[in-house]
Every structure is written in structure tokens, then in C-alpha cells.
Design a protein around this motif. Sequence first.
Motif, PDB file in Angstrom:
ATOM      1  N   GLY A   1      79.509 -38.048 -29.675  1.00  0.00           N
ATOM      2  CA  GLY A   1      80.628 -38.708 -29.032  1.00  0.00           C
ATOM      3  C   GLY A   1      80.405 -38.880 -27.546  1.00  0.00           C
ATOM      4  O   GLY A   1      79.358 -38.533 -27.012  1.00  0.00           O
ATOM      5  N   ALA A   2      81.394 -39.417 -26.828  1.00  0.00           N
ATOM      6  CA  ALA A   2      81.379 -39.620 -25.394  1.00  0.00           C
ATOM      7  C   ALA A   2      80.338 -40.633 -24.963  1.00  0.00           C
ATOM      8  O   ALA A   2      79.458 -40.339 -24.158  1.00  0.00           O
ATOM      9  N   VAL A   3      80.442 -41.840 -25.510  1.00  0.00           N
ATOM     10  CA  VAL A   3      79.510 -42.909 -25.165  1.00  0.00           C
ATOM     11  C   VAL A   3      80.216 -43.919 -24.266  1.00  0.00           C
ATOM     12  O   VAL A   3      81.335 -44.351 -24.535  1.00  0.00           O
ATOM     13  N   VAL A   4      79.512 -44.282 -23.204  1.00  0.00           N
ATOM     14  CA  VAL A   4      80.019 -45.269 -22.248  1.00  0.00           C
ATOM     15  C   VAL A   4      79.029 -46.429 -22.190  1.00  0.00           C
ATOM     16  O   VAL A   4      77.826 -46.208 -22.053  1.00  0.00           O
ATOM     17  N   SER A   5      79.558 -47.640 -22.305  1.00  0.00           N
ATOM     18  CA  SER A   5      78.678 -48.813 -22.244  1.00  0.00           C
ATOM     19  C   SER A   5      78.993 -49.634 -21.007  1.00  0.00           C
ATOM     20  O   SER A   5      80.101 -49.557 -20.442  1.00  0.00           O
ATOM     21  N   GLN A   6      78.030 -50.420 -20.594  1.00  0.00           N
ATOM     22  CA  GLN A   6      78.215 -51.347 -19.483  1.00  0.00           C
ATOM     23  C   GLN A   6      77.640 -52.692 -19.880  1.00  0.00           C
ATOM     24  O   GLN A   6      76.645 -52.791 -20.599  1.00  0.00           O
ATOM     25  N   HIS A   7      78.304 -53.727 -19.363  1.00  0.00           N
ATOM     26  CA  HIS A   7      77.820 -55.077 -19.631  1.00  0.00           C
ATOM     27  C   HIS A   7      78.064 -55.961 -18.420  1.00  0.00           C
ATOM     28  O   HIS A   7      79.167 -55.919 -17.851  1.00  0.00           O
ATOM     29  N   PRO A   8      77.068 -56.704 -17.981  1.00  0.00           N
ATOM     30  CA  PRO A   8      75.725 -56.804 -18.547  1.00  0.00           C
ATOM     31  C   PRO A   8      74.839 -55.654 -18.062  1.00  0.00           C
ATOM     32  O   PRO A   8      75.228 -54.899 -17.182  1.00  0.00           O
ATOM     33  N   SER A   9      73.670 -55.542 -18.624  1.00  0.00           N
ATOM     34  CA  SER A   9      72.739 -54.507 -18.173  1.00  0.00           C
ATOM     35  C   SER A   9      72.010 -54.968 -16.914  1.00  0.00           C
ATOM     36  O   SER A   9      71.558 -54.143 -16.116  1.00  0.00           O
ATOM     37  N   TRP A  10      71.890 -56.279 -16.756  1.00  0.00           N
ATOM     38  CA  TRP A  10      71.325 -56.813 -15.528  1.00  0.00           C
ATOM     39  C   TRP A  10      71.888 -58.218 -15.295  1.00  0.00           C
ATOM     40  O   TRP A  10      72.247 -58.909 -16.239  1.00  0.00           O
ATOM     41  N   VAL A  11      71.957 -58.589 -14.045  1.00  0.00           N
ATOM     42  CA  VAL A  11      72.465 -59.920 -13.706  1.00  0.00           C
ATOM     43  C   VAL A  11      71.820 -60.382 -12.411  1.00  0.00           C
ATOM     44  O   VAL A  11      71.641 -59.589 -11.482  1.00  0.00           O
ATOM     45  N   ILE A  12      71.489 -61.652 -12.389  1.00  0.00           N
ATOM     46  CA  ILE A  12      70.959 -62.293 -11.184  1.00  0.00           C
ATOM     47  C   ILE A  12      71.920 -63.409 -10.808  1.00  0.00           C
ATOM     48  O   ILE A  12      72.289 -64.214 -11.662  1.00  0.00           O
ATOM     49  N   CYS A  13      72.322 -63.452  -9.560  1.00  0.00           N
ATOM     50  CA  CYS A  13      73.264 -64.486  -9.151  1.00  0.00           C
ATOM     51  C   CYS A  13      72.888 -65.015  -7.778  1.00  0.00           C
ATOM     52  O   CYS A  13      72.100 -64.409  -7.048  1.00  0.00           O
ATOM     53  N   LYS A  14      73.487 -66.147  -7.459  1.00  0.00           N
ATOM     54  CA  LYS A  14      73.244 -66.755  -6.155  1.00  0.00           C
ATOM     55  C   LYS A  14      74.196 -66.171  -5.121  1.00  0.00           C
ATOM     56  O   LYS A  14      75.326 -65.756  -5.446  1.00  0.00           O
ATOM     57  N   SER A  15      73.771 -66.155  -3.890  1.00  0.00           N
ATOM     58  CA  SER A  15      74.600 -65.658  -2.804  1.00  0.00           C
ATOM     59  C   SER A  15      75.903 -66.454  -2.728  1.00  0.00           C
ATOM     60  O   SER A  15      75.900 -67.679  -2.863  1.00  0.00           O
TER      61      SER A  15
END
Lengths: 120, 112
Positions: A1-15
Motif C-alpha cells: 500500500g501507500a502508492v503515490v503517482s505523478q503525471h507526467p513523468s517528464w515534460v518539455i515546454c517553451k518559455s
Amino acid sequence: GAVVSQHPSWVICKSGTSVKIECRSLDFQATTMFWYRQFPKQSLMLMATSNEGSKATYEQGVEKDKFLINHASLTLSTLTVTSAHPEDSSFYICSAWRGLAGGVEADTQYFGPGTRLTVL
Amino acid sequence: DAKTTQPNSMESNEEEPVHLPCNHSTISGTDYIHWYRQLPSQGPEYVIHGLTSNVNNRMASLAIAEDRKSSTLILHRATLRDAAVYYCILSYSGGSNYKLTFGKGTLLTVNP
């Protein structure tokens, strides 16, 4: 138990664009969620503390208008980096705390896998 | 906030026990001692935590000094997958929220 997810794992964006990162506690309800930032070869730095239905509490030096946090439910918190600039490029990590629900296992934070943000 | 002091790095051999020390001389009576570890480009992984008594779980053991001014994380048989940065952290329970302040941690290298 005790699982934490994040989304996205990586992101590239413009300034100048905004980026939203989601943090979910998958198998428990989190009283509180925390957002951290980690630059290369440095330790984690706490950015803000977020309680469901309340305004986030930001650490000193963290701009609340730039890093918008929404904690809509006991299992979801989002961090939006507004008008991102290259200096915002970092590894963003969230954690979730179950609170004093009983038992030693409840008294600690569980971390997500992190989101790598690169701003060009 | 109470601070912790850890060695910058330690080295161990595979299948040998590892004792990772942590000093926290200004710990308060209600501070929990937490240990996390972090692999590169990953979020911290919970290892163990305790208040006063020694604690054991499937990953490690936590030995807490009687005066609580120091503690030791014990990995009973190190494997290559245990190579990581280990953080010893005191929880700051300001009100009902826990805050964790990360230091630099100990970089553990495990030799095959």
C-alpha cells in the motif's frame, strides 16, 4: 500500500507557457500533500504544503502566484507552473501524508516518482 | 527545526551489513526519526521511521540511542540495489502537519 503517482513523468515546454503536474495517492486518502523541487546534485527543497479544500502554505521564497497548487480531493493535488522560464527547469516531486489515522505506518510521507520539467 | 548530521558518503560490500549513522542532538521529544533513500531521477523511497524504540521492517532496522540524540539505519545484507542516497530526517510536526526537511544525506556505494 501507500502508492503515490505523478503525471507526467517528464515534460518539455517553451518559455512562457504553463505546465500542470498531477499527484495522486492511489490506495489511500491523503490528509496533506507536499510539493518539493530538486535541482541537479542537490537535496529536495519543500515548496509548499497542501491540504484538501484549503489554500496551500508556501515556504519562504516560493512565489505562490507562479506555482499554483490545487488540492481538489483527498487523493489529488496539482501543481501548475505558470509562465515557466528556463530557471524553473527542475525535478518536481510530490508526497502524500495519511495523517494520524492510527499506527506507526501512518506517520510518514510517501513520495511520487517525480516529474522532470525542462523549459526551453 | 532540529537538524541531522550524516556522513557524506559510505562504502560497503555486497552481502555485508551496513550501518548508516545519523546524529540529531537537538531532537525534541515529539520528533520522529525518518529514513528515506533516493535513487537518481526517482522520488525518495520510504525506508523506516520510529520515535523511541528500535524498529524493524522488511527493508531495514532502525536503532535509536537511549537519549535519542543519534540513530543508526541498519541494512542487514547490502545488495547492489541498495546503492542510493540515504536521508535521515526529523519530522517537524508543526500542528497537525508533518514537514520533512531534507539534508544532503549519505551516498552509499555498494561494491560487488
